[in-house]
Enzyme design. Structure first.
Site, PDB file in Angstrom:
ATOM      1  N   PRO A   1       9.573  39.321 -39.239  1.00 24.30           N
ATOM      2  CG  PRO A   1       9.483  41.122 -38.067  1.00 24.30           C
ATOM      3  CD  PRO A   1       9.060  40.444 -39.609  1.00 24.30           C
ATOM      4  CG  MET A   2       8.114  35.083 -37.758  1.00 29.68           C
ATOM      5  SD  MET A   2       7.863  33.673 -38.553  1.00 29.68           S
ATOM      6  CE  MET A   2       8.830  33.676 -39.907  1.00 29.68           C
TER       7      MET A   2
ATOM      8  CB  CYS B   1       5.111  42.309 -30.815  1.00 28.46           C
ATOM      9  SG  CYS B   1       5.191  41.078 -29.465  1.00 28.46           S
TER      10      CYS B   1
ATOM     11  N   GLY C   1      -1.639  35.973 -43.021  1.00 30.20           N
ATOM     12  CA  GLY C   1      -2.531  34.982 -43.565  1.00 30.20           C
ATOM     13  C   GLY C   1      -2.144  34.717 -45.031  1.00 30.20           C
TER      14      GLY C   1
END
Length: 337
Positions: free
Chosen positions: A24-25, A107, A220
């Site tokens: 989710p971005m 977040c 990463g």
């Protein structure tokens, strides 16, 4: 027909597939992006942007929750800290057809901290357990949690083990682990994705200590080969910015994980996105919004710069003509000859 279900997993989780996930971005994984990613990765698990409970309970629900059937399996990520509000929103998500409800506990942005949710919730495992339990009582789809390894500069394993343990007692069996700490003061969200060191080995300890749970590794992961190697030790991998900047990695990883699944050829993806763009433009969606996730797709190919320039040029996109996508593809093909 009788279906055998693993009693250690909530209903619907035992046969679900978390091997390949797209993170989710915020301002990235909208429904247009997810539609494009589905064309590249037929079996990937896609996540919405984080949607706050306030936005759903006091805003335009359809605007936040509408999605294309083709996106499934798709998960709704919620941001919030009040069990009853999260339960109501989880219920809405299931009614809308989402396959999973995910709680954001990772977040680190200041805005999210002011709302007392996101990564700062890791300091309150009992509250998060209450939130998870409330959502599980409200829905039958899996309730999962995305979290970090720790807060600020405390890298003790005990902190994250106890956090996961509290949620495990509450019934959570799927954990998406961003294998970095979240530094709540002094680092931007971008810096938090890059500066705190990756500690895959600690995520692996969690998987060993909670063998009846599934652990999806995030953080990463940029190359398909690396992602496939990580699947030997984890139940899934979650790609974030790599899926946005170099979306072709989703096709590569899908081919490695499911060699028997037929993937669309690039030209077929172009045609499908052109048709999709035509439908969305007819609804009033600007073409520039639809094509944003495609900008980095052709990276590394001859003509990629022209492709990106064409699909990001305000003058070219201003006419909202979906055939621009086909034209950009034809120009790239000519450069490839």
């Amino acid at each position: 027909m009788n279906v055998l279900v693993n009693p250690d997993f909530p209903t619907g989780a035992s046969d679900a597939d978390w091997r390949v996930c797209v993170a989710p971005m915020i301002d990235v994984t909208d429904r247009h992006c997810r539609y494009f990613h589905r064309l590249l990765a037929p079996k990937a698990r896609l996540y919405t942007e984080m949607i706050t409970t306030g936005a759903l309970l006091h805003g335009d629900v359809a605007r936040h929750l509408d999605f294309n059937d083709e996106e499934q399996p798709v998960a709704l990520q919620l941001g919030g800290c009040e069990p009853f509000a999260l339960a109501d929103c989880a219920r809405l998500g299931q009614q809308w057809g989402y396959d999973e409800i995910n709680l954001n506990c990772g977040c680190p942005s200041e805005r999210v901290q002011k709302g007392a949710f996101g990564a700062c919730l890791m300091a309150e495992p009992a509250l998060v357990a209450d939130c998870v339990k409330a959502m599980q009582d409200a829905v039958s789809v899996p309730v999962t949690v995305k979290h970090r390894l720790g807060l600020d500069y405390d890298e003790s394993y005990g902190f994250v083990r106890d956090f996961v343990g509290a949620l495990h007692i509450a019934g959570c069996r799927v954990f998406i682990v961003h294998a970095r700490n979240a530094v709540l003061k002094g680092l931007s969200p971008k810096d938090n994705r890059q500066i705190p060191p990756l500690r895959y080995e600690m995520a692996a300890r969690l998987k060993a200590d909670f063998p009846d749970s599934r652990f999806v590794l995030n953080g990463g992961i940029t190359l398909a080969g690396h992602a496939r190697e990580l699947l030997d030790g984890f139940d899934g991998v979650m790609l974030g910015r790599a899926a946005w900047h170099t979306p072709g990695v989703l096709s590569e990883l899908s081919r490695m994980c499911d060699p028997d699944v037929v993937l669309l050829e690039p030209g077929q993806v172009v045609h499908a996105m052109t048709d999709y763009a035509a439908r969305e433009v007819a609804k009033g969606v600007p073409l520039r919004i639809v094509v944003r996730p495609m900008l980095g797709w052709m990276g590394g190919r001859p003509g990629a710069r022209h492709w990106r320039r064409t699909l990001s040029d305000p003058k070219v996109l201003g006419g909202n003509d979906p055939q621009v996508i086909e034209q950009a593809w034809e120009a790239l093909a000519r450069n490839s000859d």
